[in-house]
Design an enzyme around this catalytic site. Structure first.
Site, mmCIF file in Angstrom:
data_model
loop_
_atom_site.group_PDB
_atom_site.id
_atom_site.type_symbol
_atom_site.label_atom_id
_atom_site.label_comp_id
_atom_site.label_asym_id
_atom_site.label_seq_id
_atom_site.Cartn_x
_atom_site.Cartn_y
_atom_site.Cartn_z
ATOM 1 N N CYS A 1 33.156 37.219 52.071
ATOM 2 C CA CYS A 1 33.749 35.965 52.514
ATOM 3 C C CYS A 1 33.879 35.038 51.303
ATOM 4 C CB CYS A 1 32.868 35.328 53.587
ATOM 5 S SG CYS A 1 33.574 33.801 54.225
ATOM 6 N N TYR B 1 45.385 43.093 44.788
ATOM 7 C CA TYR B 1 44.203 43.927 45.069
ATOM 8 C C TYR B 1 44.514 45.009 46.101
ATOM 9 C CZ TYR B 1 41.354 41.504 41.833
ATOM 10 O OH TYR B 1 40.848 41.039 40.645
ATOM 11 N N HIS C 1 31.355 45.015 37.645
ATOM 12 C CA HIS C 1 32.336 44.054 38.167
ATOM 13 C C HIS C 1 32.670 44.262 39.642
ATOM 14 C CE1 HIS C 1 33.753 43.267 33.748
ATOM 15 N NE2 HIS C 1 32.604 42.672 34.040
#
Ligand code: BJW
Ligand code: ZN
Length: 342
Positions: free
Chosen positions: A164, A102, A156
């Site tokens: 968190c 990511y 998405h």
């Protein structure tokens, strides 16, 4: 009450999954496309008569901005399928690897710029209040192309929103564009010399295992932070799905644009048929638009245009949005705004 509503809504997400299975089972019963299915003039006639247009966008929309797609060529990240890494299971097993994936995509998305496809959709939104754009992309390029947020649903999530991982903690960060996000992810933000592969993409470059303690942690509960994107098996944002359902049910949808998506992921893919009424046309814009699988799904009023969305969208939408200006964008108010969150 909230729990009850959530349950109902989760049930509706599951119902969409079952619908997809039924859809696949009976897809052989659908009729073939009409003779004009790739006729630009016929498409323009339908477009200019359309008051309500829904778009479903996927990774192919950002392909010409240099961002890879999920499936097929470009869907490999190191030696793994991108779709295997975008899962809660992968994050549980190896959060360091998932974070690097990511962090690298955040870096690439920040370096990329929106293309003419994004700008054409923005111009369509500005010219047609009855246009709603559903995007499965998490790269923020539509936002950066100044697509009006009220006419955009990022189904998405976003690479630039963080949350968190502890389900009992509500900590979130919106539009965090720090690059690297955290010192432990510095490798992902590296720009190698030209002609050299990025070390993260080079499978011969071994990656050291990253202990969870080194990764971004929640300032409130110390659990791992994670990207606020939707992984397989996770529900999409309830309120967003409700707003899409309400928009579709509000009145007939004249045209559905299916742009650069393999349309295999639910519930997103379900919106194509969900929005179809008696007079709706579905238009597929994709280099693979004429593959037998797609032609088989088409009905008489549908269209299919083969090619790059960044090239096709300006041509297809021209009767409404006009031609792009010299700098490639539409009108002066369309400027790329790199740091706008969603
Ligand atoms: C170009 C181009 C150019 C190239 N121009 N075009 C069985 C039946 C139905 C559903 C299910 C099922 N089993 C499981 C499910 C559910 C599952 C699912 O859909 N699975 C399928 C794979 C079968 N769905 C989910 O799990 C969803 N959640 C859910 O259902 O929740 C229910 C629930 C209820 C209550 C409690 C709990 C749960 C969540 C789905 C989340 C998907 N997430 C990802 C990752 C997002 C984060 C990230 O980006 O990392 O979303 S996976 C990945 O796929 C990503 C994408 O947004 C998504 C779609 O991919 P996309 O965009 O279509 O990309 P590609 O690569 O597939 O296609 C690119 C296309 O572009 C190609 O066609 C090219 O030809 C084309 N192209 N160049 C135009 N220049
Ligand atoms: Zn927390």
């Amino acid at each position: 009450m909230v729990t009850r509503l959530r349950k109902i809504s989760h049930t509706s997400q599951f119902r969409q999954c079952f619908d997809s299975i039924l859809c696949k089972k009976y897809s052989t019963l659908t009729v073939a496309p009409g003779k004009d299915y790739k006729n630009l003039a016929a498409f323009h006639k339908k477009l200019t008569g359309s008051k309500r247009i829904l778009a479903l966008c996927g990774a192919g929309l950002s392909a010409s901005s240099g961002l890879p797609t999920f499936r097929g060529a470009g869907g490999l990240w190191r030696t793994r399928n991108a779709t295997e890494i975008a899962t809660p299971e992968a994050f549980e097993t190896d959060p360091g690897l998932v974070w690097l994936f990511y962090a690298y995509r955040r870096h690439m998305a920040l370096k990329a710029t929106p293309n003419l496809g994004h700008f054409a959709l923005t111009a369509l939104a500005e010219n047609l209040p009855g246009f709603l754009c559903l995007t499965q992309n998490v790269d923020n390029l539509s936002i950066r192309a100044a697509h009006p947020p009220s006419q955009l649903r990022p189904l998405h999530g976003s690479l630039f929103n963080i949350k968190c991982s502890n389900p009992h903690c509500s900590y979130t960060e919106k539009n965090n564009t720090s690059d690297p996000l955290h010192p432990s992810l510095a490798l992902a933000a590296l720009d190698p010399a030209e002609d050299e592969p990025h070390p993260l993409l080079d499978p011969s470059h071994a990656l050291e295992h990253m202990p969870a303690a080194d990764l971004p942690a929640c300032p409130e509960c110390k659990a791992l932070l994670r990207p606020d994107v939707v992984w397989y098996g996770e529900p999409l944002d309830e309120d967003m799905l409700t707003s899409v359902d309400e928009w579709i049910d509000d009145a007939q949808v004249d045209l559905v644009l299916v742009i650069g998506t393999s349309a295999v992921v639910w519930p997103a893919a379900g919106y194509i048929e969900r929005a179809r009424g008696r007079k709706t046309s579905v238009v597929t814009i994709n280099p693979e638009a004429e593959k037998p699988d797609n032609l088989r799904k088409m009905r008489k009023r549908d269209f299919a245009f083969v090619g790059d969305a960044a090239v096709l969208l300006p041509q297809l939408l021209e009767p409404i949005i006009g031609k792009p200006g010299k700098n490639g964008t539409y009108k002066s108010k369309l400027t790329s705004t790199p740091n706008v969150g969603c």
